[in-house]
Scaffold this active site. Structure first.
Site, PDB file in Angstrom:
ATOM      1  N   ASP A 115      -1.066  -7.742  -4.865  1.00 20.38           N
ATOM      2  CA  ASP A 115      -2.442  -7.725  -4.400  1.00 20.38           C
ATOM      3  C   ASP A 115      -2.403  -8.202  -2.939  1.00 20.38           C
ATOM      4  OD1 ASP A 115      -5.036  -8.119  -3.716  1.00 20.38           O
ATOM      5  OD2 ASP A 115      -5.547  -9.407  -5.424  1.00 20.38           O
ATOM      6  N   LYS A 130     -10.843  -2.845  12.028  1.00 23.32           N
ATOM      7  CA  LYS A 130      -9.673  -2.436  12.806  1.00 23.32           C
ATOM      8  C   LYS A 130      -9.731  -3.031  14.221  1.00 23.32           C
ATOM      9  CE  LYS A 130      -7.358  -0.178   9.748  1.00 23.32           C
ATOM     10  NZ  LYS A 130      -6.088  -0.703   9.277  1.00 23.32           N
ATOM     11  N   GLY A 140      -0.404   5.019  -1.249  1.00 21.90           N
ATOM     12  CA  GLY A 140      -1.438   5.774  -0.540  1.00 21.90           C
ATOM     13  C   GLY A 140      -0.875   6.955   0.243  1.00 21.90           C
ATOM     14  N   TYR A 181     -15.236  -0.235   8.609  1.00 19.91           N
ATOM     15  CA  TYR A 181     -13.802   0.025   8.777  1.00 19.91           C
ATOM     16  C   TYR A 181     -13.389  -0.143  10.241  1.00 19.91           C
ATOM     17  CZ  TYR A 181      -9.571   3.028   8.903  1.00 19.91           C
ATOM     18  OH  TYR A 181      -8.315   3.550   9.096  1.00 19.91           O
ATOM     19  N   GLY A 190       0.843  -1.204   0.000  1.00 15.09           N
ATOM     20  CA  GLY A 190       0.000   0.000   0.000  1.00 15.09           C
ATOM     21  C   GLY A 190       0.873   1.246   0.000  1.00 15.09           C
ATOM     22  N   ASP A 224       2.180  -1.905  -4.395  1.00 17.74           N
ATOM     23  CA  ASP A 224       0.770  -1.514  -4.356  1.00 17.74           C
ATOM     24  C   ASP A 224       0.041  -2.323  -5.418  1.00 17.74           C
ATOM     25  OD1 ASP A 224      -1.712   0.027  -4.035  1.00 17.74           O
ATOM     26  OD2 ASP A 224      -0.429   1.493  -3.037  1.00 17.74           O
ATOM     27  N   ILE A 225      -1.279  -2.143  -5.460  1.00 21.82           N
ATOM     28  CA  ILE A 225      -2.099  -2.902  -6.402  1.00 21.82           C
ATOM     29  C   ILE A 225      -1.955  -2.362  -7.836  1.00 21.82           C
ATOM     30  CG2 ILE A 225      -4.160  -1.504  -5.907  1.00 21.82           C
ATOM     31  CD1 ILE A 225      -4.556  -5.177  -6.271  1.00 21.82           C
TER      32      ILE A 225
HETATM   33  C1  AKB Z   1     -10.694   7.747   8.117  1.00 25.45           C
HETATM   34  O1  AKB Z   1     -11.165   8.897   8.203  1.00 25.45           O
HETATM   35  O2  AKB Z   1     -11.345   6.759   7.778  1.00 25.45           O
HETATM   36  C2  AKB Z   1      -9.232   7.545   8.482  1.00 25.45           C
HETATM   37  C3  AKB Z   1      -9.057   7.144   9.909  1.00 25.45           C
HETATM   38  C4  AKB Z   1      -9.381   8.083  11.000  1.00 25.45           C
HETATM   39  O3  AKB Z   1      -8.631   6.054  10.171  1.00 25.45           O
HETATM   40  N1  AKB Z   1      -8.501   8.737   8.205  1.00 25.45           N
END
Ligand code: AKB
Length: 317
Positions: free
Chosen positions: A53, A147, A12, A143, A9, A35-36
């Site tokens: 990948d 995490k 990014g 997300y 990655g 990266d991809i």
């Molecule tokens: C997001 O906004 O999704 C990221 C984060 C806070 O992990 N920048």
């Protein structure tokens, strides 16, 4: 023996600047960027670059073996806003890539892993101010769920298999080299670009939405510091809280107006408002300060000064 690094990655927002910094520290020949796709030519042309990948175990393993890699920085991820549009893709990318790297470490192909977590691990039931290292964590974004789950697995692999994995809960990161993509904190980067180009910005968060933020130089310093700290000093293997500064859209606009007095901000909150409202406003990072001497350098006005200067040069304004 020298450290041999793979960054996954690398094109990014954070991956690109991490690549440049690690090349400076360890030498171009010891840092493989991947990266991809070739979507950041500055990174691609800055040294060894491979297409990988992150969801394909074989593709990561081949690269690790080809370059005799011992340390992997896994920076590929789908962020909060895009994750809400593509929940299953976010889940697949964010979790499978982590398993691949952790399993390479478990099987002793590599020795050390950096994996970024985020303030997104917290949710509406978390204390909003000075959020502690250990507290209620009920994330409401895909997300954030990836995490939080990732943190648990990092700790598990460390405790069960002795994997040396280290992580930071990044807040929003502000930088001028590479644009962020698909996050909720992205407004704090876009606003500077628009201020320089058009002296106006329509913000997708409301004026009083406070979020934890960090300048890129501080984020890179933290990443390098935690990775070079003594193994015994890293007491937390899930991920460390990390704080820099906290501000609202109204406060960042006021900071910009010190340099561009006729800059105008308007507000049109969208679906990202709900995500921002579920996150902490400020973070308590006492443990990172104690364990590996973390300390940020940049406050809001210092960030504004640097961002406007760098972007002014970039856009030739
Ligand atoms: C997001 O906004 O999704 C990221 C984060 C806070 O992990 N920048």
């Amino acid at each position: 023996m020298s450290t041999r690094i793979l960054i996954i990655g690398a094109c990014g927002q954070i991956g690109s600047e991490l690549t440049f910094k690690l090349r400076e520290i360890y030498g171009d020949d010891n840092v493989v960027a991947s990266d991809i796709s070739y979507n950041n030519l500055e990174v691609v042309n800055s040294g060894i670059f491979e297409i990988i990948d992150a969801m394909d175990y074989a593709s990561v393993k081949v690269c690790v073996e080809k370059y005799n890699i011992d340390t992997v920085y896994l920076m590929a991820a789908m962020l909060s806003a895009t994750g809400e549009k593509y929940p299953m893709k976010a889940w697949d990318l964010n979790t499978s890539s982590l398993f691949h790297v952790l399993n390479l470490a478990k099987s002793k192909f590599i020795k050390k892993v950096f994996w970024p977590s985020s303030i997104a691990v917290f949710g509406p039931s978390t204390p909003k101010k000075e959020t502690p290292q250990y507290t209620t964590m009920e994330p409401t974004t895909v997300y954030g769920i990836t995490k939080q789950v990732g943190e648990r697995w990092c700790e598990y692999y460390n405790q069960k298999y002795g994997v040396d994995v280290r992580g930071i809960r990044y807040p929003g990161i502000i930088s001028w080299k590479t644009l962020p993509g698909g996050g909720t904190t992205d407004y704090a980067v876009e606003i500077y670009h628009e201020a320089v180009k058009n002296k106006a910005y329509e913000c997708f968060l409301s004026e009083d939405t406070a979020l934890p933020m960090l300048f890129m130089d501080d984020a890179i310093k933290a990443t390098v510091d935690i990775m070079t700290a003594d193994n015994d000093d890293i007491k937390i293997r899930s991920s460390y809280n990390l704080a820099g500064i906290t501000f609202t859209p109204k406060e960042i606009a006021a900071s910009i107006q010190k340099y561009i007095p006729d800059f105008k901000i308007t507000y049109k909150p969208d679906f990202r408002q709900e995500i921002a409202d579920s996150w902490p406003q400020s973070i308590d990072d006492t443990t990172a300060r104690k364990d590996w001497n973390w300390k940020h350098d940049f406050d809001l006005d210092a960030i504004t000064k640097e961002m406007l200067m760098q972007l002014g040069e970039k856009y030739n304004i």
